[in-house]
Design a protein around this motif. Sequence first.
Motif, mmCIF file in Angstrom:
data_model
loop_
_atom_site.group_PDB
_atom_site.id
_atom_site.type_symbol
_atom_site.label_atom_id
_atom_site.label_comp_id
_atom_site.label_asym_id
_atom_site.label_seq_id
_atom_site.Cartn_x
_atom_site.Cartn_y
_atom_site.Cartn_z
ATOM 1 N N ASP A 36 5.095 -9.587 1.142
ATOM 2 C CA ASP A 36 4.020 -10.313 0.439
ATOM 3 C C ASP A 36 2.931 -10.753 1.404
ATOM 4 O O ASP A 36 1.746 -10.781 1.062
ATOM 5 C CB ASP A 36 4.588 -11.570 -0.247
ATOM 6 C CG ASP A 36 5.560 -11.243 -1.364
ATOM 7 O OD1 ASP A 36 5.231 -10.367 -2.185
ATOM 8 O OD2 ASP A 36 6.642 -11.865 -1.412
ATOM 9 N N ARG A 42 0.994 -7.533 3.140
ATOM 10 C CA ARG A 42 -0.019 -6.928 2.273
ATOM 11 C C ARG A 42 -1.399 -7.542 2.537
ATOM 12 O O ARG A 42 -2.392 -6.841 2.667
ATOM 13 C CB ARG A 42 0.384 -7.143 0.810
ATOM 14 C CG ARG A 42 -0.255 -6.173 -0.169
ATOM 15 C CD ARG A 42 0.278 -6.411 -1.579
ATOM 16 N NE ARG A 42 1.738 -6.367 -1.612
ATOM 17 C CZ ARG A 42 2.541 -7.357 -2.034
ATOM 18 N NH1 ARG A 42 2.017 -8.487 -2.489
ATOM 19 N NH2 ARG A 42 3.848 -7.230 -2.009
ATOM 20 N N ASP A 47 -2.724 -6.834 6.146
ATOM 21 C CA ASP A 47 -3.228 -5.467 6.320
ATOM 22 C C ASP A 47 -4.686 -5.348 5.858
ATOM 23 O O ASP A 47 -5.439 -4.522 6.372
ATOM 24 C CB ASP A 47 -2.350 -4.482 5.551
ATOM 25 C CG ASP A 47 -1.011 -4.258 6.250
ATOM 26 O OD1 ASP A 47 -0.875 -4.686 7.420
ATOM 27 O OD2 ASP A 47 -0.104 -3.684 5.625
#
Lengths: 366, 366, 366, 366
Positions: free
Chosen positions: A39, A42, A45
């Motif tokens: 979580d 993500r 990134d």
Amino acid sequence: MGNSFGQLFRITTWGESHGGGVGVVIDGCPPRIQLTEADIQRELDRRRPGQSSIVTQRNEADRAEILSGVFDDQTLGTPIAILVRNEDADPEAYKKIVNIFRPSHADYTYEAKYGIRNWRGGGRASARETIGRVAAGAVAQLVLTRLFPQFELVAYVAQVHEVMAKIDSRRVRRSDVERNAVRCPDEAAAKIMIQQIDQVRRDGDSVGGVIECVIRGVDAGLGEPVFDKLEAELARAMLSLPATKGFEIGSGFSAVTMRGSEHNDRFETRDGRVRTTTNFSGGVQGGISNGEDIFFRVAFKPTSTIAREQQTITTSGEETTIAPGGRHDPCVLPRAVPMVEAMAALVLCDLALRQRAISLQQRDET
Amino acid sequence: MGNSFGQLFRITTWGESHGGGVGVVIDGCPPRIQLTEADIQRELDRRRPGQSSIVTQRNEADRAEILSGVFDDQTLGTPIAILVRNEDADPEAYKKIVNIFRPSHADYTYEAKYGIRNWRGGGRASARETIGRVAAGAVAQLVLTRLFPQFELVAYVAQVHEVMAKIDSRRVRRSDVERNAVRCPDEAAAKIMIQQIDQVRRDGDSVGGVIECVIRGVDAGLGEPVFDKLEAELARAMLSLPATKGFEIGSGFSAVTMRGSEHNDRFETRDGRVRTTTNFSGGVQGGISNGEDIFFRVAFKPTSTIAREQQTITTSGEETTIAPGGRHDPCVLPRAVPMVEAMAALVLCDLALRQRAISLQQRDET
Amino acid sequence: MGNSFGQLFRITTWGESHGGGVGVVIDGCPPRIQLTEADIQRELDRRRPGQSSIVTQRNEADRAEILSGVFDDQTLGTPIAILVRNEDADPEAYKKIVNIFRPSHADYTYEAKYGIRNWRGGGRASARETIGRVAAGAVAQLVLTRLFPQFELVAYVAQVHEVMAKIDSRRVRRSDVERNAVRCPDEAAAKIMIQQIDQVRRDGDSVGGVIECVIRGVDAGLGEPVFDKLEAELARAMLSLPATKGFEIGSGFSAVTMRGSEHNDRFETRDGRVRTTTNFSGGVQGGISNGEDIFFRVAFKPTSTIAREQQTITTSGEETTIAPGGRHDPCVLPRAVPMVEAMAALVLCDLALRQRAISLQQRDET
Amino acid sequence: MGNSFGQLFRITTWGESHGGGVGVVIDGCPPRIQLTEADIQRELDRRRPGQSSIVTQRNEADRAEILSGVFDDQTLGTPIAILVRNEDADPEAYKKIVNIFRPSHADYTYEAKYGIRNWRGGGRASARETIGRVAAGAVAQLVLTRLFPQFELVAYVAQVHEVMAKIDSRRVRRSDVERNAVRCPDEAAAKIMIQQIDQVRRDGDSVGGVIECVIRGVDAGLGEPVFDKLEAELARAMLSLPATKGFEIGSGFSAVTMRGSEHNDRFETRDGRVRTTTNFSGGVQGGISNGEDIFFRVAFKPTSTIAREQQTITTSGEETTIAPGGRHDPCVLPRAVPMVEAMAALVLCDLALRQRAISLQQRDET
């Protein structure tokens, strides 16, 4: 002493661009929220260098490790510590700026404040510092989704230099934003932006822009007058991000040229609840959310690091020139989108918990 | 729970527009600062209704009483409590709006948040709440003058509706500002502004504008990265004021259309110290003051209270109209100037004390 | 900067023994709590000088005025400001101690800290400062009664000098306590205590004692490890009261001579819920309430003000003697009972609101 | 939300006994303090399990890694993050207590508060949590030594069960304390204590005791009335440590049986400065240090973990027995000495920085 943010959902970030790493401790996260490292990854990134051709080409994986506060993929209610190691950057690269104050960087002010600075990279003033914020923002978004099932938070690039996008903030979704490298949901504008950023990089220069953010599905009642008003907390959150120079809520500076009779948001009953016909207020009245979309805009200056030679002085006051060279972001906007979202989520999550604390009625009546 | 501001020089304000009064408690004021009620009254008088023909004609004396913390005209280091009694306003006047949500006021959001509101006047959302801020700001300015002998803080009206003044922020002084009723140091523009405000009042309407603020003589080193950056604290302070919609530091939104090579403030040695040739940064780099003038702008929306009839709904959701009538400010800007100054002083005073706490070197070396 | 207490239910007190008055601002009180001045006055009257023959004979009415935050006898959710005016004490009476450091008073330490002090009376170090605490505690108790219908908070005098009362803390009620002037529910012991206090007064001396406090009907789950543990917050609250020297939770210092096998509180199921058979823990385990009675004890030293002549020094360091004379409390305990209750209520109310903020499950499941 | 401590020198600790590790972030440490990992390790080693025959035989190295805030062995003024990895404890060992509430542990209260708990070991309630405190305390001691050249902080074991040591708190030094495994500077008493602890371990039982702490060389003027008084902050700090049940400053509970005329500390001029002839106040008057030795005592209960079989209930309320077995501390006192020192250092360092912030005179006059 300014490295904590929030009253109840409270984060403390730490770390310099060079050294052991960067990270965050989240204190006050409600227990039993589903949470995994994925979580957090993500969001990291989306902030990561090297993710596309228009951002800096440094290539850091920025892998998040959750050190505490989570057990069997659920939050424990205890502090959540998250660590991202720094990859071993070459400190040699910075030796040439040990004794130079780079223009519009924080070299001089850190020296003036602390009498010492980590001259290897930007130190604490590096945008790398925002990793902790983005990681914590990912957790805040999970809490908000739990509190407000219709919760939606979308930031996007609305302007790069002189290219302005045409976007209907009421309809834009995160998937529209992620469709291109510049994170602008107006595809035509995005193309020109990307070209411009590319050109600017080749010129060894940089550009700024505007990020807009819209938040939907939040209850009326969030915000703590008179100092911790919703827009005040958002303004502080945004202006604490590197490279920001301005903030507007709702109509913002354009309110100045309107008359009260135009600007007032008329109330009406719609779908059985209190709504406004217009939203110049930007979803907040008297410092408290009114249930409409919360809408704000943030101005980013052009990146201070440029490849061109610039005049400046040494730490002992002598004139010199600098040509930083190396890899840099010619435009911080694409990578700043998840930062804006993270800070907005942190503000809302904190205010939502604060509102729960005093809402005896609501609970009694449920 | 949002009625305190500051970490070390910490104020807590209280009071509704109707009821016993409004006031402030200042905790953390250094001892042995010269302070009398006159020092506070001077600033309150600049904020007072009825002070000129272009502000609301309500006539309240707003007399400040110091209840504690001062002895023989010197601060004790203990909390300074300041009280301003409300004059007995006629609550009957408000009976007609008991059950109405006024457009762009906080009636609905207070109801949504607290399930109750003081419908007599604006309650806590009234600008009368800022009396406590202005009183505390007067004290903060005395402390700052003590800390920084060259300290100077000047806010002024830079724009009203579409009338923009021409002002050199580097040279403007408070005496220039106080020369006219609209508090705009450009006399020609001021005249037109006053005419416009007058016209707008006759139209039963309202207008907004821009206030600029410049702070001189402050040391480099104030501001606490990464969340309590100087510009972040200023942004929060300004957006916590009633009717504000936007904030810019230095170049602000205009930075967006500049390139890094134009926007970067080059360092130079001037008068024996580190200076910048330009000041697009607005006196702050990396969240810390750099010794240059601190410069920011604040956008104010047109006053929500207008004399014209407007569509809205009752608290039970039925359509109705409202024509508030009564006395109001057609433009809040002239009275907002001392509010902006007060909030800026509170931010700086707090950050200056925070910086003193950690500056072991400075003291050792003095 | 230490005049605020609490995170969510947050009070700020102000005022010296001489000057305009004393008071408190309560920020974070939930809205729609029934509250009148009488609710506050009731507690202030228990703290008031002149209430019985064994306390100081100064006669001050200590009338509380609510200045804000309450409308139609209900809290608004906005700050509640409460003011108690000082009656015009004769400052002449204190002229003789202007230049003297009274033994075990705060004269010297205030001078050392602030470089200035209000020598008329105790200034901020006077027990008069606790008026704001007691007023705020009255409000906190109303909130707690709303949150926990079985809530009961009783403090009482358990020891005066060498007279120890025999009291079953599990059964004592506030009406038992209020039955005599010394606020000791053991009538036989109370009689001796009253005689002793009377004797001590005639001797121009003073005595201390122990107050015990028991809190019933509070849910398990209050307390915020690891620093804001329930017992830590209570300890801080009690040691912040004037004249306190010690604090014990549950078994306290007597735990030292027990073995783990004796001291451990065994769990059992009783009346359908988790209970312990003994309560050496004092109602708290790991810093969190466990649903048993919360029980603690506070040591008070003998009053520093005595009528006897004492050796001391002047502010310039010369030897001198002092014989304060005047009216004083030969034993602070009877008037300290409502102070202990107030501080306990403030701690619990704050922790209860903090627990509500993070209890998403509880609410969802209700 | 209770994992931070301090206002200016502010620490945030994190970590459970099982999981990635434990650690601390220190925000607000002044810059340019000499600091290496060895400075921290030295204190951690005094707290470490397995250091002697009378503490738990778990063998953990507890190696500290500084992740940020230090550059070239000097503090930067930015947050100092310190990490200690957990060694891979066998979670299987705890499987048998997954569904059991251990007597006088925090199993039940964590479950009641959060609805979830890390059943592998004590989780956040484990004394392993104090590693972050001890690491931060080591840094605080370096700052204090810089601020007060005569600064000296010594804690020691004064009582174990019924064995009381005879110690002159005015003369004891840290080297006296470190001379034996029980950290009691009275060698004769220490021997008996060690025998007793040994016996208790063989009995599968545990004992408590008293730690005393003395702080020398601190300026008068530290402490922030009325809530953040020096003794209030110390009390909170000590009661936030695991297993503590009581706190006394100066005369403590023994003040109760003294008269004012005995208890008052007479002022005198000694060595050219203001001193007291006795020190029943424990170095603090009116909540502010008076320059005398600060002296306090802390009561510790017998360890809850014992080897004997005990009655308790399961998480679903059924009766059961538990015989924890495994390695444990039969007496926490020897390892608690550095914890008490760390918390005392954190309190003093924070109050010292707070005092610097408001001392304009002092600095001007130097």
